[in-house]
Design a protein around this motif. Sequence first.
Motif, short mmCIF file in Angstrom:
data_model
loop_
_atom_site.label_atom_id
_atom_site.label_comp_id
_atom_site.label_asym_id
_atom_site.label_seq_id
_atom_site.Cartn_x
_atom_site.Cartn_y
_atom_site.Cartn_z
N PHE A 45 0.92 -1.04 0.35
CA PHE A 45 0.23 -0.22 0.52
C PHE A 45 0.69 0.73 0.35
O PHE A 45 2.05 1.23 0.89
N ARG A 194 -9.20 -0.79 6.49
CA ARG A 194 -9.19 -2.16 6.91
C ARG A 194 -9.66 -2.69 5.89
O ARG A 194 -8.88 -4.05 5.82
N ARG A 197 -7.22 -3.00 2.59
CA ARG A 197 -5.51 -3.33 3.58
C ARG A 197 -5.96 -5.08 3.42
O ARG A 197 -5.43 -5.77 3.04
N ARG A 198 -6.86 -5.36 3.98
CA ARG A 198 -7.19 -6.48 4.02
C ARG A 198 -7.65 -7.59 2.50
O ARG A 198 -6.67 -8.75 2.33
N SER A 201 -3.96 -7.81 0.52
CA SER A 201 -3.30 -9.09 1.48
C SER A 201 -3.08 -10.77 0.83
O SER A 201 -3.01 -11.14 0.35
N PHE A 220 -1.73 3.26 8.21
CA PHE A 220 -2.06 1.63 6.64
C PHE A 220 -1.44 1.35 5.84
O PHE A 220 -0.86 0.26 5.11
N ASP A 222 1.92 0.86 3.48
CA ASP A 222 3.28 0.32 4.32
C ASP A 222 4.39 1.20 3.46
O ASP A 222 6.02 1.90 4.03
#
Length: 276
Positions: A45, A194, A197-198, A201, A220, A222
């Motif tokens: 991210f 969230r 972000r999920r 992944s 949130f 990277d």
Amino acid sequence: MTAESRPPLLDVRALEFAYPAGGLSTANGRFGLGPLTFDVYGREFLAIIGPNGCGKSTLLRLLAGLLKPARGTVQYAGGEVSSLPARERARHIAVVRQEAPLVFSMTVEQFLMLGRYAYAEAFGFESRKDCEMARAAMEVTQTCSLANRRMDEISGGERQRVVLARALAQEPQLLLLDEPTANLDLSFQLEMLRLIRRLASEQGMGLVAVMHEVNLASEFADYILLLRGGRMFRHGSPKDVLTAGALEEVYGVPVRVDWNPASGRPHVTVMATASL
């Protein structure tokens, strides 16, 4: 496998752009962006931050292939993004804009089907796969209950999730978001971030988001790309980018940077006083 040992989803090299005469300009003359060099990898991210007018939205449009660089390259999987046919580009890169204008009234389900245009058959009828992907996108964004509601009848938070669902229905590997938390209250901001972000992944997507909320970017993302006047001021982890000295120089206000005790990430406080 580390990011350095695998190819990036998006490879940006010496990117430069300037609006033509008569286009966007600043107090110092015609706006210019770059040169910028960075990579975006799957499951990562990148947040783009900076003051108003620094080039954040212009950069996002270049990454999406909606603008052509004046110099340098923006490559996805080895091909120049702006040179890809629109339908081909939409199969790999999805853009979530702040506003998704409606040409005519439609249901949420109909709106999601627009995300499948890149896969549409010659006669334009939805296939079983189209319906399956739209349903899957609604499930992951928790919008199934809205399927038969009209887009102009749902709340702002619901609409943001539906716009994200339409992008996910494209089955992208790269998701570009323009201020995904704008006009949302705090609970919806956290819910949206969230979720994406999920998804990054679990589905291996790369994320790039233009953000105004520095602390949300810190929590949130990277990596953070901090722009000032169209130039890359800093690029790196939140810890490396969000320093008091850098933020004060770019935003022109005094700040204090400490650490969120829960996450260990930088937390920025604007040092407002009665005289400001």
